[in-house]
Design a protein around this motif. Structure first.
Motif, mmCIF file in Angstrom:
data_model
loop_
_atom_site.group_PDB
_atom_site.id
_atom_site.type_symbol
_atom_site.label_atom_id
_atom_site.label_comp_id
_atom_site.label_asym_id
_atom_site.label_seq_id
_atom_site.Cartn_x
_atom_site.Cartn_y
_atom_site.Cartn_z
ATOM 1 N N ILE A 17 40.952 48.999 35.772
ATOM 2 C CA ILE A 17 41.468 48.008 35.784
ATOM 3 C C ILE A 17 41.849 47.244 36.950
ATOM 4 N N CYS A 18 41.482 46.114 36.929
ATOM 5 C CA CYS A 18 41.548 45.009 38.122
ATOM 6 C C CYS A 18 43.007 45.040 38.398
ATOM 7 N N THR A 19 43.309 45.449 39.875
ATOM 8 C CA THR A 19 44.605 45.376 40.364
ATOM 9 C C THR A 19 45.223 43.766 40.517
ATOM 10 N N ARG A 20 44.427 43.060 40.589
ATOM 11 C CA ARG A 20 45.027 41.685 40.519
ATOM 12 C C ARG A 20 45.182 40.996 39.254
ATOM 13 N N CYS A 21 44.029 40.851 38.488
ATOM 14 C CA CYS A 21 44.211 40.122 37.284
ATOM 15 C C CYS A 21 44.823 41.068 35.940
ATOM 16 N N LYS A 22 44.742 42.514 36.029
ATOM 17 C CA LYS A 22 44.883 43.509 35.010
ATOM 18 C C LYS A 22 44.069 43.494 34.171
ATOM 19 N N LYS A 35 32.616 43.006 41.835
ATOM 20 C CA LYS A 35 33.470 41.802 41.820
ATOM 21 C C LYS A 35 33.789 41.740 40.497
ATOM 22 N N CYS A 36 35.398 41.287 40.326
ATOM 23 C CA CYS A 36 35.757 41.246 39.150
ATOM 24 C C CYS A 36 35.442 39.825 38.583
ATOM 25 N N LEU A 37 34.857 39.955 37.396
ATOM 26 C CA LEU A 37 34.282 38.666 36.980
ATOM 27 C C LEU A 37 35.367 37.657 36.421
ATOM 28 N N ARG A 38 36.609 38.120 36.215
ATOM 29 C CA ARG A 38 37.602 37.279 35.979
ATOM 30 C C ARG A 38 38.240 36.618 37.092
ATOM 31 N N CYS A 39 38.683 37.399 38.058
ATOM 32 C CA CYS A 39 39.517 36.676 39.062
ATOM 33 C C CYS A 39 38.759 36.856 40.581
ATOM 34 N N GLY A 40 37.405 37.483 40.639
ATOM 35 C CA GLY A 40 36.679 37.407 41.603
ATOM 36 C C GLY A 40 37.038 38.415 42.816
HETATM 37 ZN ZN LIG Z 1 40.451 40.743 38.412
#
Ligand SMILES: [Zn+2]
Length: 169
Positions: A17-22, A35-40
């Motif tokens: 799980i992305c720690t920034r955008c969950k 690299k998270c595709l959603r928040c980068g």
């Molecule tokens: Zn993210």
């Protein structure tokens, strides 16, 4: 041979799980960064290995992500529900002023719903998702927009199988 190998893909992936955008993502355990595709946000794979879940093969990784994303959803995103969109411009205008970025997506989302409502009287969630992609609305934003529309009475949940219905008022 090579093709057989591909069919029986056992490459280990870590689902995390992305720690920034969950939002959930997956990455090959042998990769250095993701690299998270959603928040980068860039994640160091070595740091997420023990936090995420290891699965073998890309298909399993994709399915795991889907499954986890679904479990994130609240009741209104359950596939047991369907939604009705009730277009009422007054309500849209009365909506509290959102963040600038959100506002952009909101406009796109309204265009999206307008298009859907002109073509279908009811439609499944995945149709919104597909159209939202055309409008470049990220899935995380889309969820918020759907949620907000439900709150504002533009979207209504009716208890059927993941279908949305637009009702013009
Ligand atoms: Zn993210």
């Amino acid at each position: 041979m090579e093709q057989k190998k591909w069919e029986k893909d056992q490459t280990p992936y870590v689902v995390f799980i992305c720690t920034r955008c969950k939002q959930y993502s997956y990455v090959k355990t042998t990769q250095k960064t993701k690299k998270c595709l959603r928040c980068g946000r860039t994640h160091q794979v070595k740091n997420i290995l023990d936090k995420g879940e290891i699965v073998n093969g890309m298909t399993k990784a994709v399915n795991k992500v889907k499954q986890l994303q679904n479990s994130l959803g609240e009741a209104q995103f359950s596939t047991e529900n369907e939604f009705i969109v009730s277009f009422n411009n007054q309500i849209i205008k009365k909506a509290p002023k959102p963040l600038e970025k959100m506002e952009d997506y909101e406009e796109k989302f309204q265009q999206c719903l307008t298009k859907l409502s002109s073509n279908y009287s009811r439609f499944p969630l995945h149709l919104i998702e597909i159209l939202a992609q055309d409008y470049e609305i990220p899935p995380s934003e889309l969820k918020l927009l759907i949620k907000k529309s439900i709150k504002n009475g533009i979207l209504q949940s009716t208890k059927k199988k993941s279908y949305f219905t637009i009702v013009k008022s």
